[in-house]
Design a protein around this motif. Structure first.
Motif, short mmCIF file in Angstrom:
data_model
loop_
_atom_site.label_atom_id
_atom_site.label_comp_id
_atom_site.label_asym_id
_atom_site.label_seq_id
_atom_site.Cartn_x
_atom_site.Cartn_y
_atom_site.Cartn_z
N ASP A 223 60.85 -15.87 -9.67
CA ASP A 223 60.32 -14.64 -9.07
C ASP A 223 60.90 -14.40 -7.68
OD1 ASP A 223 58.77 -13.96 -11.25
OD2 ASP A 223 56.93 -14.85 -10.46
N ILE A 224 61.19 -15.48 -6.95
CA ILE A 224 61.74 -15.34 -5.60
C ILE A 224 63.13 -14.73 -5.65
CG2 ILE A 224 62.63 -16.70 -3.64
CD1 ILE A 224 60.11 -18.48 -4.00
N TYR A 225 63.93 -15.08 -6.66
CA TYR A 225 65.25 -14.44 -6.83
C TYR A 225 65.07 -12.94 -7.03
CZ TYR A 225 70.01 -13.62 -8.57
OH TYR A 225 71.30 -13.16 -8.75
N ALA A 226 64.14 -12.55 -7.92
CA ALA A 226 63.92 -11.13 -8.18
C ALA A 226 63.44 -10.41 -6.93
CB ALA A 226 62.90 -10.97 -9.31
N LEU A 227 62.57 -11.06 -6.15
CA LEU A 227 62.10 -10.44 -4.91
C LEU A 227 63.24 -10.31 -3.91
CD1 LEU A 227 59.82 -9.34 -3.20
CD2 LEU A 227 59.20 -11.68 -2.58
N GLY A 228 64.12 -11.31 -3.85
CA GLY A 228 65.31 -11.20 -3.01
C GLY A 228 66.18 -10.03 -3.43
N ALA A 229 66.30 -9.81 -4.74
CA ALA A 229 67.09 -8.68 -5.24
C ALA A 229 66.46 -7.35 -4.85
CB ALA A 229 67.25 -8.78 -6.75
N VAL A 230 65.12 -7.28 -4.85
CA VAL A 230 64.43 -6.07 -4.42
C VAL A 230 64.75 -5.77 -2.95
CG1 VAL A 230 62.15 -5.12 -3.86
CG2 VAL A 230 62.55 -6.17 -6.10
N LEU A 231 64.66 -6.78 -2.11
CA LEU A 231 64.94 -6.59 -0.68
C LEU A 231 66.40 -6.25 -0.45
CD1 LEU A 231 62.80 -9.53 0.77
CD2 LEU A 231 62.18 -7.11 0.55
N HIS A 232 67.30 -6.91 -1.18
CA HIS A 232 68.73 -6.59 -1.09
C HIS A 232 68.96 -5.12 -1.44
CE1 HIS A 232 72.90 -6.31 -2.56
NE2 HIS A 232 73.17 -7.38 -1.82
N SER A 233 68.30 -4.64 -2.50
CA SER A 233 68.46 -3.25 -2.94
C SER A 233 67.96 -2.28 -1.88
CB SER A 233 67.72 -3.03 -4.26
OG SER A 233 68.19 -3.89 -5.26
N LEU A 234 66.84 -2.61 -1.25
CA LEU A 234 66.30 -1.73 -0.22
C LEU A 234 67.23 -1.62 0.98
CD1 LEU A 234 62.52 -2.76 -0.22
CD2 LEU A 234 63.53 -0.67 -1.17
N ILE A 235 67.89 -2.72 1.31
CA ILE A 235 68.73 -2.76 2.51
C ILE A 235 70.10 -2.12 2.29
CG2 ILE A 235 69.95 -4.33 4.09
CD1 ILE A 235 67.51 -6.16 3.95
N VAL A 236 70.75 -2.44 1.18
CA VAL A 236 72.13 -1.98 0.97
C VAL A 236 72.23 -0.84 -0.04
CG1 VAL A 236 73.06 -4.23 1.59
CG2 VAL A 236 72.70 -3.69 -0.81
N GLY A 237 71.13 -0.53 -0.73
CA GLY A 237 71.15 0.61 -1.64
C GLY A 237 71.43 0.29 -3.08
N HIS A 238 71.71 -0.95 -3.40
CA HIS A 238 71.94 -1.32 -4.80
C HIS A 238 71.62 -2.79 -5.00
CE1 HIS A 238 75.66 -3.44 -3.70
NE2 HIS A 238 75.96 -2.38 -2.96
N ALA A 239 71.40 -3.16 -6.24
CA ALA A 239 71.06 -4.54 -6.57
C ALA A 239 72.27 -5.44 -6.38
CB ALA A 239 70.56 -4.63 -8.01
N PRO A 240 72.07 -6.75 -6.22
CA PRO A 240 73.19 -7.68 -6.14
C PRO A 240 73.90 -7.77 -7.49
CG PRO A 240 71.11 -8.87 -6.22
CD PRO A 240 70.76 -7.43 -6.06
N PRO A 241 75.09 -8.39 -7.55
CA PRO A 241 75.80 -8.51 -8.82
C PRO A 241 74.94 -9.22 -9.87
CG PRO A 241 77.23 -9.14 -7.01
CD PRO A 241 75.86 -8.97 -6.43
N VAL A 242 75.17 -8.89 -11.12
CA VAL A 242 74.41 -9.47 -12.22
C VAL A 242 74.64 -10.98 -12.26
CG1 VAL A 242 74.01 -9.40 -14.71
CG2 VAL A 242 74.70 -7.32 -13.49
N SER A 243 73.55 -11.73 -12.37
CA SER A 243 73.66 -13.20 -12.25
C SER A 243 74.54 -13.80 -13.34
CB SER A 243 72.27 -13.83 -12.29
OG SER A 243 71.60 -13.53 -13.49
N VAL A 244 74.50 -13.23 -14.56
CA VAL A 244 75.30 -13.81 -15.63
C VAL A 244 76.80 -13.65 -15.35
CG1 VAL A 244 75.40 -11.77 -17.11
CG2 VAL A 244 75.44 -14.02 -18.14
N VAL A 245 77.18 -12.60 -14.64
CA VAL A 245 78.58 -12.41 -14.26
C VAL A 245 78.93 -13.29 -13.06
CG1 VAL A 245 80.29 -10.73 -13.47
CG2 VAL A 245 78.62 -10.08 -15.20
#
Length: 470
Positions: A223-245
């Protein structure tokens, strides 16, 4: 507003009554459920009612009850409904202002319902699309304490959310966030059906949610990874790269290096830590994550200077077997309700274990939107290759690139695309990539007299990971 006005098919009409509850309008919905605004005549207050309604499995009959689209869907429908009910029971245990508060649940019309408090406002996804100028560090820091408290309440009770994203966090009119439902019915149906899209949200789901059961342990760090992705999206405007890639070619650029204007190093460093690929490298609890955010700047600067530069992507081991046809790895096996947390000591995930996860993903075809898609675009599913249309038009040479296809390429192997040899070399990760327009393709990997091949029809923008078979 009627159901038709809100473009939600199969919705119950305004005025429909569940004893004291009267439906007023449809306020939301998707492929697995419909949400209504309703009036409680007994307590004279507005509530929300969520109905389990998987449109791919059932339809609304003339008597307004649900009818299966076929007998073969009975098992899937029942599994999703049971999961929906168990989720309602779970949420009813909690009494935290940041968690969806369930008032009651019941079964009727051949399906299940849950009544919840009615929450005003909009989702974080809608907020980012309509009020991006209001998003800055002070606003984010005001948002975090109640959100941390809600997530920590779930973890302390021994459960995981596993679906934290921009569209699952509601910002009320009083600016307080509410963490919405777990989406358990949706995930349970995805687990049991090879034909149903597995609705992980690209960019928000960590690598352990893509792996087979038991391969990489899930826990609060998930869940912490997903929350980090939420904050990353709010700051830079998009989600981080897909983890599987990222397992193949990690193009994630740490926020402490990007240094977006107006954001402090402690916050950026905490987000980078939450988005670590190895679960053991992330904060292991919400408390640990909160402590990182409040680190003095001098301490963060010292930490950042000790972070070695990334010289190569994460190692990927050789595949141990050939898989002739692509398939989707089942996700979120096990309990249909949010996954219980198992106790463990903090540990680092070793490179060999990461390599093993990459092996498991070689046979996966991943279809995701590019990270620059609009913030208000709908969530994208990770779909089986078989769901792509076989009659998609062949791509023309002048057509724009819509997909990047990754495949392992060893020394001496060459790629032939639709009968034409391509001068493609593998990167240091051992994977080669092809940028392709929409269309139908046959990809062949030649080594002497041996040929591995795979046919693809591309009609979705995104990134694909394939493993041609013999």
């Amino acid at each position: 507003m009627s159901a038709n006005e809100n473009h939600i098919p199969h919705a119950l009409p305004a005025g429909y009554r569940f004893n004291e509850f009267e439906i007023k309008e449809v306020i939301g919905g998707g492929g697995f459920g419909i949400v209504y605004r309703a009036w409680d005549h007994q307590l004279e207050r507005t509530i929300a009612i969520k109905e389990y309604m998987p449109v791919s499995l059932a339809m609304r009959g003339e008597d307004l009850s649900l009818e299966l689209r076929g007998d073969r869907f009975q098992k899937l429908f029942n599994a999703g409904r049971n999961s929906f009910i168990q989720e309602a029971r779970l949420l009813a245990r909690f009494n935290h202002p940041g968690l969806l508060h369930v008032l009651r649940f019941w079964e009727e019309n051949g399906t299940a319902y849950m009544g919840t408090l009615y929450y005003s406002g909009m989702t974080l996804k809608e907020w980012q699309a309509t009020q991006p100028e209001s998003i800055e560090e002070a606003w984010i820091r005001r948002l975090l304490p109640p959100l941390f408290g809600a997530i920590n309440t779930i973890h302390t009770a021994g459960y995981l959310h596993r679906d934290i994203s921009l569209d699952n966090i509601q910002i009320q009119d009083n600016q307080l966030p509410v963490l919405l439902d777990f989406g358990s019915a949706r995930k349970e149906i995805g687990n049991l059906s090879d034909e149903t899209e597995i609705m992980l949200k690209p960019g928000f789901a960590p690598i352990e949610q893509y792996s087979e059961e038991g391969e990489i342990e899930q826990g609060p760090w998930t869940d912490i990874y997903a929350l980090g992705a939420v904050l990353h999206s709010l700051i830079v405007g998009h989600a981080p790269p897909v983890s599987v890639v990222r397992c193949i070619e990690d193009n994630y650029q740490p926020l402490v290096e990007r240094k977006p204007a107006g954001y402090s190093l402690p916050l950026l460093h905490a987000i980078d830590s939450a988005l670590a690929m190895a679960p053991g490298d992330r904060p292991q609890s919400i408390d640990a994550f909160a402590q990182l955010i409040d680190l003095p700047v001098s301490d963060v600067e010292a930490l950042v200077t000790r972070i070695p530069p990334v010289e190569a992507p994460l190692p990927v081991a050789e595949p141990v077997m050939s898989v002739p046809e692509p398939h989707v790895i089942a996700v979120n096996h096990g309990s249909p309700v949010p996954e219980p947390v198992t106790a463990r000591h903090a540990r680092r995930l070793s490179p060999p274990l990461l390599a093993a996860a990459a092996i498991a993903l070689l046979a996966v075809v991943v279809v995701v939107w590019k990270s620059h898609r609009p913030a208000n675009a709908p969530p994208v599913a990770i779909a089986p290759a078989s769901s792509l249309p076989a009659d998609a038009p062949a791509g023309a040479a002048t057509a724009p690139t819509v997909a990047t296809v990754y495949l392992r390429l060893q020394g001496g192997e060459n790629i032939v695309l639709n009968g034409v040899a391509k001068d493609v070399k593998p990167a240091s990760s051992g994977f080669a990539s092809l940028n392709l327009a929409a269309g139908s393709y046959r990809i062949e990997v030649h080594q002497g007299s041996q040929v591995r091949s795979q046919s693809l029809t591309i009609d979705h923008p995104g990134t694909w990971l394939i493993n041609p078979g013999n």
